[in-house]
Design a protein around this motif. Structure first.
Motif: not given
Length: 268
Positions: A106-109, A135-139
């Motif tokens: 769900x989140x970039x960071x 919950x963080x996106x791949x990368x």
């Protein structure tokens, strides 16, 4: 799984001391400035979706939102969530770092700038890091703050409290990492855990993250008797922060810092 926060931890944060700690005491101000500095460099200039886990009353969520990021704050203490919910641009939810009330990827960071302080059991710290990965996106970026293993000893030295009555407590915390204030009466703080720098990196590795880096937030500067004077003078403050930035990842100095920050990437 449903987790509960230890009652003495809730009691400590309900007293409200954390509301002002990072803006009043010299060491707190330095911790705040350095956290901002490191995180801003890690995030970069583009707006991101950020999850602030254990974000308390929103002291970091506020500046993140003002920087243009979309911020969701999660904290287990209802009184702190209520305060954070009044900040423009911040969504505040009650929840636990070990079982986050948000969807996968769900989140970039994801920032954990407090939860590891109070998870004395390794499996629970790994559960919190696993949730951050979920919950963080791949990368995406995951960071976690930790109290330095030797900070209580240095804190006692600064306050001239290296006394026989403190010997047992200080030996326990430097060997096991555990702070048990109800038994030892330590400095008004609550049940907590302190990390050795290598241990913090190892927990990130064990959690399956990559590109791991550990930063000393305050370095040795929090030990300066003149720290407040440095921070009150723009030129001296700039030079102090520049020096800390240059030394922030020096392995030989990590153990002097009151707080550490680990950062890593969720493998793509």
């Amino acid at each position: 799984m449903e987790y509960e926060l230890r009652p003495e931890i809730t009691e400590y944060y309900d007293r409200g001391g954390e509301t002002t700690r990072l803006i009043t005491s010299p060491s707190g101000r330095l911790e705040f400035l350095r956290t901002q500095d490191v995180l801003r460099r890690l995030i970069g200039p583009e707006p991101m979706t950020v999850l602030d886990v254990g974000g308390a009353t929103g002291i970091h969520a506020r500046w993140l939102a003002e920087d243009g990021h979309t911020v969701t704050l999660v904290d287990p203490v209802a009184s702190q969530v209520a305060t954070a919910a009044t900040i423009d641009g911040v969504e505040a939810l009650q929840g636990d770092a070990r079982d986050l009330p948000v969807a996968d990827d769900s989140f970039d960071a994801v920032f954990l700038l407090g939860p590891l302080y109070h998870l004395s059991i390794k499996e629970e710290r790994l559960a919190a890091l696993a949730e951050a990965r979920r919950v963080v996106r791949p990368g995406g970026l995951v960071t976690a703050a930790a109290i330095g293993r030797f900070a209580p000893w240095w804190d006692a030295a600064i306050k001239d409290e290296l006394t026989p009555t403190m010997d047992g407590f200080l030996q326990e915390v430097t060997s096991s990492g555990r702070i048990l204030p109800r038994e030892h009466g330590y400095n008004g703080f609550t049940t907590a855990y302190t990390h050795h720098p290598d241990e913090l990196a190892d927990e990130f590795t064990e959690s399956g993250m990559s590109d791991i880096a550990v930063y000393a937030l305050e370095g040795a500067a929090w030990l300066l008797s003149s720290l407040g004077d440095h921070l009150d003078d723009d030129d001296r403050s700039m030079r102090l922060l520049d020096g800390l930035r240059r030394m922030e990842r020096e392995p030989s100095l990590l153990g002097t810092s009151a707080h550490l920050l680990a950062a890593a990437r969720q493998p793509g």
